[in-house]
Design a protein around this motif. Structure first.
Motif, PDB file in Angstrom:
ATOM      1  N   ALA A 119       0.822  -1.207   0.000  1.00  0.00           N
ATOM      2  CA  ALA A 119       0.000   0.000   0.000  1.00  0.00           C
ATOM      3  C   ALA A 119       0.860   1.262   0.000  1.00  0.00           C
ATOM      4  O   ALA A 119       0.518   2.255  -0.651  1.00  0.00           O
ATOM      5  N   ALA A 120       1.990   1.214   0.731  1.00  0.00           N
ATOM      6  CA  ALA A 120       2.850   2.400   0.815  1.00  0.00           C
ATOM      7  C   ALA A 120       3.460   2.737  -0.536  1.00  0.00           C
ATOM      8  O   ALA A 120       3.512   3.912  -0.945  1.00  0.00           O
ATOM      9  N   SER A 121       3.935   1.734  -1.247  1.00  0.00           N
ATOM     10  CA  SER A 121       4.532   2.001  -2.561  1.00  0.00           C
ATOM     11  C   SER A 121       3.479   2.507  -3.539  1.00  0.00           C
ATOM     12  O   SER A 121       3.754   3.396  -4.359  1.00  0.00           O
ATOM     13  N   ALA A 122       2.262   1.958  -3.448  1.00  0.00           N
ATOM     14  CA  ALA A 122       1.179   2.429  -4.323  1.00  0.00           C
ATOM     15  C   ALA A 122       0.822   3.877  -4.017  1.00  0.00           C
ATOM     16  O   ALA A 122       0.602   4.679  -4.929  1.00  0.00           O
ATOM     17  N   MET A 123       0.802   4.228  -2.737  1.00  0.00           N
ATOM     18  CA  MET A 123       0.468   5.586  -2.337  1.00  0.00           C
ATOM     19  C   MET A 123       1.507   6.583  -2.837  1.00  0.00           C
ATOM     20  O   MET A 123       1.171   7.687  -3.271  1.00  0.00           O
ATOM     21  N   LEU A 124       2.798   6.172  -2.814  1.00  0.00           N
ATOM     22  CA  LEU A 124       3.869   7.064  -3.253  1.00  0.00           C
ATOM     23  C   LEU A 124       4.085   7.024  -4.761  1.00  0.00           C
ATOM     24  O   LEU A 124       4.842   7.839  -5.300  1.00  0.00           O
ATOM     25  N   ASN A 134       7.237   2.575   6.624  1.00  0.00           N
ATOM     26  CA  ASN A 134       6.536   3.770   7.104  1.00  0.00           C
ATOM     27  C   ASN A 134       7.491   4.930   7.361  1.00  0.00           C
ATOM     28  O   ASN A 134       7.107   6.098   7.235  1.00  0.00           O
ATOM     29  N   VAL A 189       7.947   6.567   4.061  1.00  0.00           N
ATOM     30  CA  VAL A 189       6.768   7.367   3.720  1.00  0.00           C
ATOM     31  C   VAL A 189       6.822   8.716   4.435  1.00  0.00           C
ATOM     32  O   VAL A 189       6.536   9.763   3.850  1.00  0.00           O
TER      33      VAL A 189
END
Length: 439
Positions: free
Chosen positions: A199-204, A280, A283
């Motif tokens: 999810a973090a890579s998708a968000m960034l 995190n 992020v």
């Protein structure tokens, strides 16, 4: 002139030693006498007397996974500056990975490193490339490595993708009793990846590196070793010794745990940044370059599994993967940043702060992970606090609180996410090669 360390906390896991005492060393760097408890050692005229006032005298730390960039990329680091970083962190020895320019894939490269590091205050072991040019296509000369005293091989930075070539590597390392150090990565899965896939890579908006890329390679390798042990080895040959570099996922730790239980000679290491940071932290970071590394910073679940692996003994070593880069290679968009961070100067402090102070491990276990076990895994002579043995010490204040600042770095590079971080525990100096260096 002899050197006399008084009132030290003598801490050496190799001897199950944790007591107060004193050690006297002659001018050739050989231990003359050891006293514990109420015993005393007489000082001679002109002796250098150092009262440690309860500070720890431990076996010199040893980092089995470093990059000093020489030859070929001296703008990032040199043997001399890397050595200075090691001394600052309490390390009296390091093992250097072969991915220099040119790659250290022959005895000539080994001889170059040894010649240019002979006068440095730390011991340097050279890890030879597993394949010629680390291209994964043809084996490097393992027999010549062995004759030159090389203890380990690795294609760190990549992994042999061709299983037949890897099979040959496993067989030949067994023949020459070399430690095989694997940077476990399925390159087809990780190609173009920047950080942990999720999810973090998708968000960034950054391409992810699937965590399964690591255990897939470890599983393949362990299957090869199991098959070789069962069908190919006679009693005349040693078993392959397999070590996983910078392990980063729960599945990988579990594979090594099961391999140990099955009797394979398998081991693994973890870096301080992998047991301290998670995706995190990347992020949240404003400048993300210093949070980009391979393997990528893990999820919290995987970070917790690494800590559990340290707690239960599956993970036997802490290694920094000290990877210097110039500012322009990190102060850039994350998808353009070079992988890796420096770590020699912060390793001890992070270990004490994140593991010892939090009750995960004891200080004695920390020294085991940072010194005793890496030397054992590499097949090096253990450090003993006994008369007649070479003195090789780290002088440590485990209670010293300090803030990470690049003003005190010995490294030429400054690529670390820990600048400004408050840590507990610091090396005050080392004694090695008959020389005392105090900071």
């Amino acid at each position: 002139m002899s050197t006399l360390f008084l009132n030290a906390r003598l801490l050496n896991p190799a001897e199950d030693l944790d007591t107060t005492g004193s050690i006297k060393i002659d001018d050739q760097g050989i231990i003359e006498a050891v006293a514990t408890g109420a015993e005393t050692i007489a000082a001679g005229d002109g002796d250098l007397i150092i009262d440690l006032e309860g500070k720890v005298l431990a076996p010199g730390l040893f980092d089995m996974h470093c990059h000093f960039r020489e030859p070929g990329q001296e703008y990032k680091e040199t043997l001399e500056s890397g050595s200075a970083a090691a001394v600052a962190g309490g390390f009296t020895g390091v093992a250097l990975m072969p991915n220099t320019k040119p790659v250290i894939d022959s005895p000539l490269g080994v001889a170059y490193i040894r010649h240019h590091s002979a006068e440095l205050p730390i011991d340097i072991e050279v890890i030879g490339a597993m394949t010629v040019g680390s291209l994964g296509e043809a084996l490097a000369p393992y027999g010549k490595y062995s004759s030159y005293g090389v203890k380990a091989i690795s294609d760190d930075g990549t992994a042999i993708q061709n299983t037949q070539i890897m099979r040959l590597a496993v067989e030949y390392t067994a023949n020459f009793d070399l430690l095989l150090i694997q940077h476990a990565e399925d390159k087809y899965l990780t190609a173009g990846g920047i950080m942990n896939d999720g999810a973090a890579s998708a968000m960034l908006g950054l391409k992810g590196i699937p965590e399964v890329a690591e255990p897939i390679m470890i599983g393949r390798d362990l299957q090869l070793i199991t098959w070789l042990k069962k069908h190919k080895l006679s009693g005349a040959l040693p078993e392959p010794r397999y070590h996983v570099a910078h392990i980063s996922t729960a599945a990988s730790v579990d594979l090594v745990r099961k391999a140990k239980a099955a009797g394979l000679k398998a081991s693994c290491e973890v870096t301080p940044h992998h047991f301290t940071l998670t995706e995190n932290d990347l992020v949240a970071a404003k400048e993300k370059g210093n949070y980009i590394m391979k393997p990528p910073l893990p999820s919290e679940e995987n970070r917790d599994a690494l800590i559990e692996g340290l707690r239960d003994g599956t993970i036997e070593a802490i290694a920094t993967d000290h990877a210097p880069h110039a500012r322009h290679e990190k102060e850039c968009p994350p998808d353009q940043a070079a992988f890796g961070i420096i770590g020699l100067e912060t390793s001890l402090g992070l270990t004490i702060t994140e593991l010892v102070d939090k009750g995960v491990i004891t200080l004695s276990r920390a020294i085991e992970l940072l010194s005793t076990n890496p030397r054992r895994i590499m097949g090096l002579e253990e450090i003993l606090f006994k008369p007649g043995k070479k003195a090789n010490f780290a002088i440590i204040d485990p209670d010293l609180e300090w803030t990470v600042s690049d003003d005190e770095f010995g490294s030429k590079s400054r690529n670390t996410p820990f600048l400004g971080r408050k840590l507990k525990g610091k090396a005050l100096g080392i004694y090695n090669k008959a020389k005392l260096i105090m900071r």
